[in-house]
Design a protein around this motif. Structure first.
Motif, PDB file in Angstrom:
ATOM      1  N   TYR A  88     -67.715  28.742  -4.529  1.00 42.28           N
ATOM      2  CA  TYR A  88     -67.302  29.074  -5.889  1.00 42.28           C
ATOM      3  C   TYR A  88     -67.892  28.042  -6.835  1.00 42.28           C
ATOM      4  O   TYR A  88     -68.296  26.955  -6.432  1.00 42.28           O
ATOM      5  CB  TYR A  88     -65.780  29.193  -6.035  1.00 42.28           C
ATOM      6  CG  TYR A  88     -65.019  27.891  -5.931  1.00 42.28           C
ATOM      7  CD1 TYR A  88     -64.669  27.180  -7.077  1.00 42.28           C
ATOM      8  CD2 TYR A  88     -64.641  27.377  -4.696  1.00 42.28           C
ATOM      9  CE1 TYR A  88     -63.965  25.987  -6.986  1.00 42.28           C
ATOM     10  CE2 TYR A  88     -63.939  26.197  -4.593  1.00 42.28           C
ATOM     11  CZ  TYR A  88     -63.613  25.508  -5.740  1.00 42.28           C
ATOM     12  OH  TYR A  88     -62.915  24.330  -5.646  1.00 42.28           O
ATOM     13  N   LYS A 104     -67.201  26.009 -10.398  1.00 40.64           N
ATOM     14  CA  LYS A 104     -66.217  25.607 -11.397  1.00 40.64           C
ATOM     15  C   LYS A 104     -66.856  24.554 -12.288  1.00 40.64           C
ATOM     16  O   LYS A 104     -67.417  23.573 -11.792  1.00 40.64           O
ATOM     17  CB  LYS A 104     -64.959  25.048 -10.731  1.00 40.64           C
ATOM     18  CG  LYS A 104     -63.882  24.682 -11.733  1.00 40.64           C
ATOM     19  CD  LYS A 104     -62.602  24.260 -11.064  1.00 40.64           C
ATOM     20  CE  LYS A 104     -61.597  23.920 -12.144  1.00 40.64           C
ATOM     21  NZ  LYS A 104     -60.345  23.457 -11.591  1.00 40.64           N
ATOM     22  N   ASP A 105     -66.765  24.768 -13.583  1.00 44.48           N
ATOM     23  CA  ASP A 105     -67.350  23.860 -14.562  1.00 44.48           C
ATOM     24  C   ASP A 105     -68.815  23.578 -14.263  1.00 44.48           C
ATOM     25  O   ASP A 105     -69.294  22.450 -14.374  1.00 44.48           O
ATOM     26  CB  ASP A 105     -66.565  22.542 -14.621  1.00 44.48           C
ATOM     27  CG  ASP A 105     -65.114  22.745 -15.036  1.00 44.48           C
ATOM     28  OD1 ASP A 105     -64.856  23.691 -15.823  1.00 44.48           O
ATOM     29  OD2 ASP A 105     -64.254  21.987 -14.571  1.00 44.48           O
TER      30      ASP A 105
END
Length: 157
Positions: free
Chosen positions: A77, A79-80
């Motif tokens: 995944y 994120k940011d």
């Protein structure tokens, strides 16, 4: 599970087989009388269909073995803006962060191949190469962000 199914097939007299349930076990020859051919997927983000985009094809020599690939290109995944792998380093509890994208291992059983492929993904490039070179009866093909490495006995076409 792969090895259990293969063991059952052997017990009823099957000599030539390819068992594929996510991990692969093969023995003997395919219907054309050749070693089994297994595609090694390219470890690129978005390659979610096995066999659609290959880095090469491994061919068995007829001996019984397991062949398994672990990688960080399907399960992750972001994120940011940072990519997090599903492979967790048990030494620190965090996702691995290195440029080994996939590890394909050929070993005597599918269970061994699976365990070794995951271990190599945790170890990272340099340590994984050293590790595989220290093992008898194990072959490997590693794909890095830049380039690849195959052990001497890994038959990639």
């Amino acid at each position: 599970s792969c090895d259990v199914i293969a063991s059952y097939l052997k017990s009823i007299g099957v000599e030539d087989m390819l068992v594929n349930i996510g991990e692969i076990y093969c023995s003997g020859m395919n219907p054309e009388g050749e070693g089994w051919k297994i595609g090694v997927d390219s470890p690129i983000d978005g390659n979610n269909t096995p066999g659609e985009n290959l880095s090469g094809i491994w061919q068995s020599d007829g001996r019984a073995c397991g062949i398994v690939t672990s990688g960080n290109y399907r399960k992750f995944y972001i994120k940011d803006g940072k990519k997090y792998s599903h492979t967790i380093d048990p030494r620190n509890g965090y996702p691995v962060q290195h440029d080994l994208l996939s590890a394909t291992i050929v070993a005597p059983t599918a269970a061994e191949a699976d365990a070794l492929a995951t271990a190599c993904m945790v170890m990272g490039p340099e340590r994984a190469v050293e590790f595989v070179e220290s093992l008898e009866g194990v072959e490997a093909y590693f794909i890095f962000s830049e380039g690849s490495w195959a052990s001497e006995g890994f038959a990639l076409k």
